[in-house]
Each structure stands twice: as C-alpha cells, then as structure tokens.
Design an enzyme around this catalytic site. Structure first.
Site, PDB file in Angstrom:
ATOM      1  CG  HIS A   1      -2.452   0.329   0.915  1.00  0.00           C
ATOM      2  ND1 HIS A   1      -2.924   0.269  -0.310  1.00  0.00           N
ATOM      3  CD2 HIS A   1      -3.281   1.061   1.716  1.00  0.00           C
ATOM      4  CE1 HIS A   1      -4.158   0.689  -0.044  1.00  0.00           C
ATOM      5  NE2 HIS A   1      -4.465   1.160   1.233  1.00  0.00           N
TER       6      HIS A   1
ATOM      7  CG  ASN B   1      -9.073   5.440   6.181  1.00  0.00           C
ATOM      8  OD1 ASN B   1      -8.232   6.207   6.777  1.00  0.00           O
ATOM      9  ND2 ASN B   1      -9.920   4.763   6.854  1.00  0.00           N
TER      10      ASN B   1
ATOM     11  CG  ASP C   1      -1.935   0.332  -3.326  1.00  0.00           C
ATOM     12  OD1 ASP C   1      -2.165   1.594  -3.068  1.00  0.00           O
ATOM     13  OD2 ASP C   1      -2.600  -0.627  -2.895  1.00  0.00           O
TER      14      ASP C   1
ATOM     15  CG  ASN D   1     -11.054   2.406   1.289  1.00  0.00           C
ATOM     16  OD1 ASN D   1     -11.868   2.610   0.756  1.00  0.00           O
ATOM     17  ND2 ASN D   1     -10.638   1.458   2.454  1.00  0.00           N
TER      18      ASN D   1
END
Length: 192
Positions: free
Chosen positions: A24, A71, A96, A117
């Site tokens: 991530h 997020n 990603d 997100n």
C-alpha cells in the site's frame, strides 16, 4: 510559463515504520525516489503532509506524502493543492493497483476509484475525479486472502529483488507525465 502552478505529485501510503514496506506504500516509495532526484528532504507542511519543492524535468513540482492514514488522504491532498494553487489538472497521485501485475505502470486521467480508499478520499475532498493517476501494479492476493490484508503486507522476497528498479521506472513515468504530458507517458510506459 514561469507563473504556472506547480505540479503536485502525491504518493499514497500510510505513515509510520510499521507500514514502510507494505504494498500500500508504493506511492511513498516513488515520491521518495523523486525527492532523491531533486536533492530534497521532506519537511512538515501545514496541509497535514510532508512536502519537498523543486524542479523535475524542468517543471516546478511539489512532492507530497500525506501524514494521515490512506483513507483520510483527501484532506491533506486538497490542502496542498489549495496552498500551492494547483488545480486537478496539475495533480498526479501515485498509488498501488491490485488489478495490475506487479511492477506494471499505467497512467490515466480521471476515472473511478476501483475500491481504493485513498483515491475515494481524494476525489471526495477535491470534488473532482479529474486528476492524474499513476498506478503501480501490486498484483492480486493469493488464494482467498482479503485484499485489505494483502495491501498491508510487505512485498515478497521475489518482488523486493525487482522493487528498486520498478520504483525507478515509475519515477521516470511521473517525470514524463509532468514534462511531456499524459499521451507521451502512456506511449512510453504502457508498451510493456
């Protein structure tokens, strides 16, 4: 040209040492590489992000790493674009992408968030989907692994052998985007 707003290049990731090697965090790795090329060091900014200002491929750029979790990245990204007076047409977000094989790079303008997100937060905060995305493929999770768990895992030993090369290539793609535009970047980096 000199008065034109800078490019704001955002690398998405999660802050803190616990997440450093996670899939991530590929956006952070790419903007770290770009910062090295600029000879700059990230510094805290009031937008809620770490920033580096400089020139990349003869273009003014601001590299941004939000200090929030993925997020909630939209607030710092919107704050940075406002502060540096850059519209969505001068914003590139490196992130990603589960739906691309490891190391595959794809660039696009606008589009959906595809369940990401970080992108969802940015779109909501900007009120627009019309910003550039530099997508770095991380592949699909094995078996029935939850994608949320997969993205928060470190790259595999095999992937780590290629990671520095792939990050360097992705940084080159960002440089091409800001200096020559989306079509030139796609023509060069979508070929493989």
């Amino acid at each position: 040209m000199a008065d034109e707003a800078p490019w704001v290049v955002v690398g998405l990731g999660n802050p803190g040492p616990r997440y450093e090697g996670n899939r991530h965090n590929i956006g952070f790795l790419v903007v770290d590489e770009l910062a090295d090329r600029l000879g700059g060091r990230f510094k805290a900014h009031k937008a809620g992000a770490e920033v580096v200002e400089g020139r990349l491929a003869e273009q003014r750029v601001v590299l941004v790493k939000p200090r929030s979790f993925m997020n909630l990245a939209g607030g710092p990204v919107a704050g940075a674009t406002r502060f540096f007076k850059a519209g969505a047409d001068r914003l590139a977000v490196v992130h990603d992408e589960l739906d691309l094989p490891f190391g595959t790079i794809r660039l696009k303008l606008g589009g959906g968030e595809n369940g990401h997100n970080g992108l969802r937060s940015i779109t909501k905060s900007l009120g627009s989907k019309d910003y550039y995305r530099v997508r770095f493929g991380i592949g699909r999770p094995p078996g029935r692994m939850d994608p949320a768990d997969f993205v928060l895992r470190d790259f595999s030993a095999t992937e780590r052998k290629e990671l520095a090369f792939e990050v360097d290539t992705c940084a080159d793609a960002v440089a091409t985007l800001v200096s020559q535009g989306i079509e030139a970047a796609q023509n060069t980096y979508h070929a493989n």
